[in-house]
Design a protein around this motif. Structure first.
Motif, PDB file in Angstrom:
ATOM      1  N   GLY A 104       0.805  -1.205   0.000  1.00 62.33           N
ATOM      2  CA  GLY A 104       0.000   0.000   0.000  1.00 62.33           C
ATOM      3  C   GLY A 104       0.844   1.263   0.000  1.00 62.33           C
ATOM      4  O   GLY A 104       2.080   1.227   0.016  1.00 62.33           O
ATOM      5  N   ARG A 106       0.963   5.292   1.751  1.00 59.24           N
ATOM      6  CA  ARG A 106       0.462   6.264   2.718  1.00 59.24           C
ATOM      7  C   ARG A 106       1.282   7.546   2.599  1.00 59.24           C
ATOM      8  O   ARG A 106       1.884   8.008   3.549  1.00 59.24           O
ATOM      9  CB  ARG A 106       0.560   5.704   4.143  1.00 59.24           C
ATOM     10  CG  ARG A 106      -0.318   4.497   4.409  1.00 59.24           C
ATOM     11  CD  ARG A 106      -1.803   4.838   4.378  1.00 59.24           C
ATOM     12  NE  ARG A 106      -2.612   3.652   4.622  1.00 59.24           N
ATOM     13  CZ  ARG A 106      -3.070   2.841   3.678  1.00 59.24           C
ATOM     14  NH1 ARG A 106      -2.762   3.094   2.408  1.00 59.24           N
ATOM     15  NH2 ARG A 106      -3.804   1.802   3.984  1.00 59.24           N
ATOM     16  N   SER A 160      -3.043   8.097  -1.594  1.00 57.81           N
ATOM     17  CA  SER A 160      -3.028   6.812  -2.310  1.00 57.81           C
ATOM     18  C   SER A 160      -2.955   6.993  -3.817  1.00 57.81           C
ATOM     19  O   SER A 160      -3.375   6.114  -4.570  1.00 57.81           O
ATOM     20  CB  SER A 160      -4.285   5.996  -1.963  1.00 57.81           C
ATOM     21  OG  SER A 160      -4.343   5.706  -0.590  1.00 57.81           O
ATOM     22  N   TYR A 163      -0.782   4.217  -5.799  1.00 59.69           N
ATOM     23  CA  TYR A 163      -1.423   2.912  -5.572  1.00 59.69           C
ATOM     24  C   TYR A 163      -2.737   2.812  -6.338  1.00 59.69           C
ATOM     25  O   TYR A 163      -2.994   1.822  -7.030  1.00 59.69           O
ATOM     26  CB  TYR A 163      -1.658   2.729  -4.075  1.00 59.69           C
ATOM     27  CG  TYR A 163      -2.425   1.478  -3.708  1.00 59.69           C
ATOM     28  CD1 TYR A 163      -1.767   0.251  -3.602  1.00 59.69           C
ATOM     29  CD2 TYR A 163      -3.789   1.529  -3.464  1.00 59.69           C
ATOM     30  CE1 TYR A 163      -2.469  -0.893  -3.259  1.00 59.69           C
ATOM     31  CE2 TYR A 163      -4.494   0.391  -3.121  1.00 59.69           C
ATOM     32  CZ  TYR A 163      -3.831  -0.819  -3.013  1.00 59.69           C
ATOM     33  OH  TYR A 163      -4.535  -1.959  -2.685  1.00 59.69           O
ATOM     34  N   SER A 164      -3.557   3.846  -6.232  1.00 57.61           N
ATOM     35  CA  SER A 164      -4.864   3.831  -6.892  1.00 57.61           C
ATOM     36  C   SER A 164      -4.729   3.802  -8.407  1.00 57.61           C
ATOM     37  O   SER A 164      -5.451   3.070  -9.098  1.00 57.61           O
ATOM     38  CB  SER A 164      -5.669   5.058  -6.458  1.00 57.61           C
ATOM     39  OG  SER A 164      -5.816   5.097  -5.059  1.00 57.61           O
TER      40      SER A 164
END
Length: 256
Positions: A104, A106, A160, A163-164
């Protein structure tokens, strides 16, 4: 579960199967009678717990180490998978691949370094592409691939961005996999979890943040790993035989 002397009819390979959603997928697939090969990177102890659970209940599971960002290791990994298939199941191929392993993000855009960017790309997209490419010869004709995406491919939360974007790219790649593997009747779909209460996802945080995220879902709660694991394992059968090239969001109606 299969009995001790009965070999499972179908075999699943799930990456990142030592904890969270991957763990749930492995356990629920085994309950449906599938043999399981799961991979882990740093969580060897957790992986052992999963396979002990499955094997202790009469199923069959094997854990293999894999760093999905280490592309040079993929040829050797495929050789290990082939060896396990022959030794444990007397087979040359397996039926289902779930690309679940990922990392992920952050960090806000202004705080995202090139190193963070490249690591996210390598594990969440490039690794999926080349691992799947290398494993395709070992997947049975008529098999299925499921790529674990994210609800963040549809809606946006700060921190994000990369990642997105990669999960959106993965959903596009899913359609191309489905198109190019169609000659072998291999189906490829993506499953996009919403806010899931695991160490990986957005569920872990302060209580106020958790309440806000839960309120964004029509069902009024955060998801848990089994919400995804149960659904994905239910797709690993001929019951979903005409579902192909689809994005399926499992998020309790979040952000609708």
């Amino acid at each position: 579960m299969t009995t001790e002397n009965e070999q499972p009819k179908k075999i699943l390979l799930v990456t990142g199967g030592s904890r969270g959603i991957g763990r749930s997928i492995a356990l629920n697939a085994a309950k449906r009678g599938l043999g399981v090969i799961l991979t882990y990177n740093t969580q060897a102890h957790n992986a052992q717990e999963v396979i002990d659970d499955i094997n202790g209940k009469g199923g069959k599971a094997i854990a293999l180490h894999l760093d999905t960002g280490d592309f040079a290791s993929f040829d050797g990994f495929v050789q290990k998978v082939s060896a396990v298939l022959r030794e444990e199941w007397n087979r040359e191929n397996f039926d289902y691949l779930v690309n679940n392993a990922g990392i992920g993000q952050r960090s806000l855009i202004q705080d995202t370094t090139e190193e963070i960017f490249d690591q996210l790309v390598n594990v969440n997209l490039k690794g999926v592409f080349f691992l799947t490419k290398n494993l395709i010869p070992v997947i049975i004709d008529g098999g299925q691939i499921i790529n674990i995406s994210s609800g963040l491919a549809r809606f946006a939360f700060p921190g994000s961005a990369v990642y997105s974007a990669l999960k959106a790219a993965l959903e596009g790649l899913t359609r191309y996999f489905a198109k190019e593997f169609a000659s072998r009747k291999i189906r490829v779909n993506s499953v996009a979890p919403g806010a899931i209460d695991t160490e990986f996802g957005g569920g872990k945080g302060n209580e106020e943040q958790r309440k806000q995220i839960a309120a964004a879902a029509a069902l009024g709660r955060l998801g848990d790993a089994d919400d995804i694991g149960l659904f994905v394992s239910s797709m690993l059968s001929d019951d979903s035989r005409f579902v192909n090239a689809q994005r399926i969001e499992v998020g309790g109606g979040i952000m609708i």
